[in-house]
Design a protein around this motif. Structure first.
Motif, PDB file in Angstrom:
ATOM      1  N   THR A  27       0.850  -1.192   0.000  1.00 19.85           N
ATOM      2  CA  THR A  27       0.000   0.000   0.000  1.00 19.85           C
ATOM      3  C   THR A  27       0.882   1.238   0.000  1.00 19.85           C
ATOM      4  N   THR A 123      -9.129   4.454  -4.319  1.00 20.64           N
ATOM      5  CA  THR A 123      -7.956   3.597  -4.311  1.00 20.64           C
ATOM      6  C   THR A 123      -7.717   3.034  -5.705  1.00 20.64           C
ATOM      7  N   LYS A 136      -3.487   4.843  -2.358  1.00 24.43           N
ATOM      8  CA  LYS A 136      -4.557   5.619  -1.717  1.00 24.43           C
ATOM      9  C   LYS A 136      -4.439   7.089  -2.091  1.00 24.43           C
TER      10      LYS A 136
END
Length: 137
Positions: A27, A123, A136
């Motif tokens: 991420t 996202t 993100k």
């Protein structure tokens, strides 16, 4: 015979379990919406996709190489170069808060990755081989 079939089934389950666990998920925060386009941190994405990134301060140019793919972007321009071919991009590469941001779809597809956008969660999902990158905004 039943024992052999049981061993084969057990081996297949182990192999499929190992294949699923080989998927790497990363991420990255720091994506931005600019001019209705998603821009993402260039270095983070390129390096996660296995590219080598070089910044030339004098020319304000970013170069990235992965395998036989060579990409060049100059800050503030709407033209990139992939393997010697000029390509138009919607929004120019730019620096925000010390991070070079580039259009998500361009950066990912230039290296052969697949991109999906989830407007509900803001996202982006970038997938390439055994790697998934969540960006993100």
């Amino acid at each position: 015979m039943k024992k052999i079939v049981s061993y084969i089934l057990f081996a297949l389950i182990l192999i499929s379990t190992n294949m699923v666990s080989a998927q790497s998920v990363v991420t990255i925060n720091g994506g931005k919406m600019i001019d209705n386009r998603t821009l993402v941190p260039l270095r983070s994405i390129f390096e996660e996709l296995g590219a080598t990134v070089i910044w030339n301060q004098n020319t304000k140019t970013i170069s990235a190489t992965k395998d036989t793919t060579n990409i060049s972007l100059k800050l503030g321009t709407k033209t990139a170069v992939i393997n010697g071919q000029a390509v138009s991009i919607d929004v120019p590469a730019q620096i925000r808060s010390g991070t070079t941001l580039v259009p998500l779809r361009f950066i990912s597809e230039a290296l052969g990755a697949n991109v999906k956008w989830d407007n509900k969660t803001l996202t982006a999902t970038i997938e390439q081989n055994d790697k998934t990158i969540l960006v993100k905004v």
